[in-house]
Design a protein around this motif. Sequence first.
Motif, PDB file in Angstrom:
ATOM      1  N   PRO A 183       0.811  -1.223   0.000  1.00  0.00           N
ATOM      2  CA  PRO A 183       0.000   0.000   0.000  1.00  0.00           C
ATOM      3  C   PRO A 183       0.846   1.275   0.000  1.00  0.00           C
ATOM      4  O   PRO A 183       0.520   2.248  -0.690  1.00  0.00           O
ATOM      5  CB  PRO A 183      -0.817  -0.121   1.289  1.00  0.00           C
ATOM      6  CG  PRO A 183      -0.862  -1.576   1.586  1.00  0.00           C
ATOM      7  CD  PRO A 183       0.448  -2.110   1.132  1.00  0.00           C
ATOM      8  N   LEU A 184       1.937   1.274   0.765  1.00  0.00           N
ATOM      9  CA  LEU A 184       2.811   2.452   0.789  1.00  0.00           C
ATOM     10  C   LEU A 184       3.441   2.692  -0.577  1.00  0.00           C
ATOM     11  O   LEU A 184       3.512   3.830  -1.056  1.00  0.00           O
ATOM     12  CB  LEU A 184       3.897   2.275   1.845  1.00  0.00           C
ATOM     13  CG  LEU A 184       3.431   2.200   3.308  1.00  0.00           C
ATOM     14  CD1 LEU A 184       4.597   1.884   4.231  1.00  0.00           C
ATOM     15  CD2 LEU A 184       2.763   3.498   3.726  1.00  0.00           C
ATOM     16  N   PRO A 242      11.590  -0.289  11.172  1.00  0.00           N
ATOM     17  CA  PRO A 242      10.581  -0.297  10.105  1.00  0.00           C
ATOM     18  C   PRO A 242      10.896   0.646   8.956  1.00  0.00           C
ATOM     19  O   PRO A 242      10.657   0.307   7.800  1.00  0.00           O
ATOM     20  CB  PRO A 242       9.288   0.110  10.830  1.00  0.00           C
ATOM     21  CG  PRO A 242       9.728   0.725  12.117  1.00  0.00           C
ATOM     22  CD  PRO A 242      11.006   0.060  12.471  1.00  0.00           C
ATOM     23  N   VAL A 243      11.416   1.840   9.235  1.00  0.00           N
ATOM     24  CA  VAL A 243      11.755   2.764   8.143  1.00  0.00           C
ATOM     25  C   VAL A 243      12.858   2.180   7.279  1.00  0.00           C
ATOM     26  O   VAL A 243      12.809   2.223   6.044  1.00  0.00           O
ATOM     27  CB  VAL A 243      12.175   4.142   8.705  1.00  0.00           C
ATOM     28  CG1 VAL A 243      12.698   5.047   7.587  1.00  0.00           C
ATOM     29  CG2 VAL A 243      10.999   4.823   9.404  1.00  0.00           C
ATOM     30  N   THR A 244      13.861   1.584   7.917  1.00  0.00           N
ATOM     31  CA  THR A 244      14.981   0.999   7.174  1.00  0.00           C
ATOM     32  C   THR A 244      14.521  -0.174   6.310  1.00  0.00           C
ATOM     33  O   THR A 244      14.855  -0.248   5.115  1.00  0.00           O
ATOM     34  CB  THR A 244      16.069   0.526   8.152  1.00  0.00           C
ATOM     35  OG1 THR A 244      16.499   1.625   8.948  1.00  0.00           O
ATOM     36  CG2 THR A 244      17.260  -0.049   7.398  1.00  0.00           C
ATOM     37  N   SER A 245      13.770  -1.103   6.892  1.00  0.00           N
ATOM     38  CA  SER A 245      13.338  -2.275   6.127  1.00  0.00           C
ATOM     39  C   SER A 245      12.372  -1.888   5.014  1.00  0.00           C
ATOM     40  O   SER A 245      12.458  -2.419   3.892  1.00  0.00           O
ATOM     41  CB  SER A 245      12.683  -3.299   7.059  1.00  0.00           C
ATOM     42  OG  SER A 245      11.534  -2.752   7.681  1.00  0.00           O
ATOM     43  N   LEU A 246      11.470  -0.947   5.284  1.00  0.00           N
ATOM     44  CA  LEU A 246      10.535  -0.512   4.246  1.00  0.00           C
ATOM     45  C   LEU A 246      11.246   0.260   3.140  1.00  0.00           C
ATOM     46  O   LEU A 246      10.836   0.186   1.980  1.00  0.00           O
ATOM     47  CB  LEU A 246       9.426   0.342   4.861  1.00  0.00           C
ATOM     48  CG  LEU A 246       8.369  -0.425   5.669  1.00  0.00           C
ATOM     49  CD1 LEU A 246       7.466   0.537   6.422  1.00  0.00           C
ATOM     50  CD2 LEU A 246       7.535  -1.317   4.752  1.00  0.00           C
ATOM     51  N   THR A 247      12.291   0.980   3.483  1.00  0.00           N
ATOM     52  CA  THR A 247      13.062   1.680   2.453  1.00  0.00           C
ATOM     53  C   THR A 247      13.654   0.691   1.461  1.00  0.00           C
ATOM     54  O   THR A 247      13.556   0.867   0.237  1.00  0.00           O
ATOM     55  CB  THR A 247      14.181   2.518   3.091  1.00  0.00           C
ATOM     56  OG1 THR A 247      13.608   3.527   3.926  1.00  0.00           O
ATOM     57  CG2 THR A 247      15.029   3.197   2.018  1.00  0.00           C
TER      58      THR A 247
END
Length: 587
Positions: free
Chosen positions: A117-118, A171-176
């Motif tokens: 979704p992001l 979470p920010v690192t893995s989603l990046t």
Amino acid sequence: MIDTIGTLLLGAADAGAVASESHSSSVEMVHIATTLGMLLTASLLAGLASEFLRLPKVTAYLIAGLLLGPSFGDVIPHEHHLVLEPLTKLAMALVLFYLGTLFPFDQIRRISRRAIPLSFGELVFTVILVTVGTYVLGMSAAQAALLGTLAIATAPATTMFVLRETNAEGPVTSLTGTLVTLNNLVAVIAFELVWLAIEVAGGDASGSISQTVLLLVRSLGGAFLLGLVGGLVISYACEIMHTRRWLVLLVGASALMLGLSESWELPYMLVFLVVGLVVVNSSSGTQKITAQMDSIGGLLTVVFFSVHGSELDLNLLMDVGMIGAGYVVLRSVGKVAGIWFMASRTGAPVEVRTWLGPAMLAQAGVAISLAATATSRNPEMAGEVQTIILGTVVVFEILGPLLTRAAVLKSGEMPIANSIHHTFGTPLGALRNVFTRLAGSAGLLSKKQALSERMRVEQVMRRSVVGIAESADFNEVVHFVEHSHDNTFPVLDEDRCVVGLIRFDLLNQAFFDPHSDHLVRAGDLATPPEVLLHPAQPVRDAVELFRHTTDDCVPVVTDEPPHRLVATVRRSDLTSLLIRDRKAGLS
């Protein structure tokens, strides 16, 4: 490793000697080895300066190349860029290989519900804003559509190098990493589809639509098949070969697959993403494999960014004018706003809403490659698009790493201490440190524990911590442990206060109890925490605590009651920091 590097550089030198025969008299005096030496030396000095200025090394290497490129020194012959291109592509290939290893199948299933979704929100906002905005600013519909498609791509090498340099986790690192992968996959596919639509709309399609679609399927399918075969071969070979031969295997296999991709006109970026994905899911030694790649990847990374920087031309930034400035603003707003909008709708943490967008702004190789492909197909229509991409890359490549680094720092996924470099000081300070260490070793001065005295826990803690709910059942505990990097896990009550710690050795005993799945809760497995840390405590307290415990991390709680969990301090982070400070010898 030295033999491998020497072979690569000698090959480049031989190729440069052949190419230099056709150069002008001024270029003939510059040998390819001289160019490579200048780039590496400038990068070394820039890397030292980045320690002092607290800049990402990626930015420093790019600036080093920029100073040697056409915008300033103009001492790098253009022909040498062509000679060094195989090295830069190999560096990019190894980065994409590593990026693919971040996605074992179980992790893909775990984060896909959050990431897709992001990614969808980011892509839709970016494409619409850039396409409509550049069309309003004066581009044709076809050019605006191309720019909207190219705006999707995010520089994988730049972004991933910054994340690895900062040792960020959360979470920010893995989603990046996930969104970078999705962005570039979508960019490659969407580019071909948009180009097909442009040709059909303009009546310029050289063949039938079905033939064009088959060509696209062949390209993507061929890349997937080559990556699948290459990944399986690497996994199998690593099983039967000694680790001392792995480096030659990995570099040789990567170079071979890169050459086949270029010869067969397959998107090599997709090939190496698939290779990494196959290796991480079929090999038991993925960490050792990536460690082997790091031994040569560091040098190739310096070459990649310094060469890339020397190709940047600030004059192009002036040429793109209002449309180029609009592209920079629209692409930035699209990525940040798209992620913020979807993160708000899906209930993502505030850190993801705020900082994931800025971490995604770097742009370089993928967009440049696609723009060059478009120009080769239709120079009249795509030439201006390529100029805009080449001009704005200067902005995105200089500011992108800074924003990525700031994002993981502000989101709490990078300890503050990692942003403080200890390997560079003034010449006078360095001289003082040498004599201080000499006097200390001779017993004339007492050695100081400088870092642990002057730093507080809040500067070394990791704020991106979740914890296990006290009411979680055994299966939920196992799921949490499965995706954690620690072996000590804080258990929290409804107010996020630490009620105990689950240690892996105790959890290991519960695995053999057949009734654990239904009867055991996280609170049952937890033991009361003996000691907790507070953000304002000096680091020496954490050092002393780890001397008397085998835990690999210690919870950090608020100073005021109720003492809610805010972070953890890892033994590995603290040890690395102390070792680095000791080597630097700062007083």
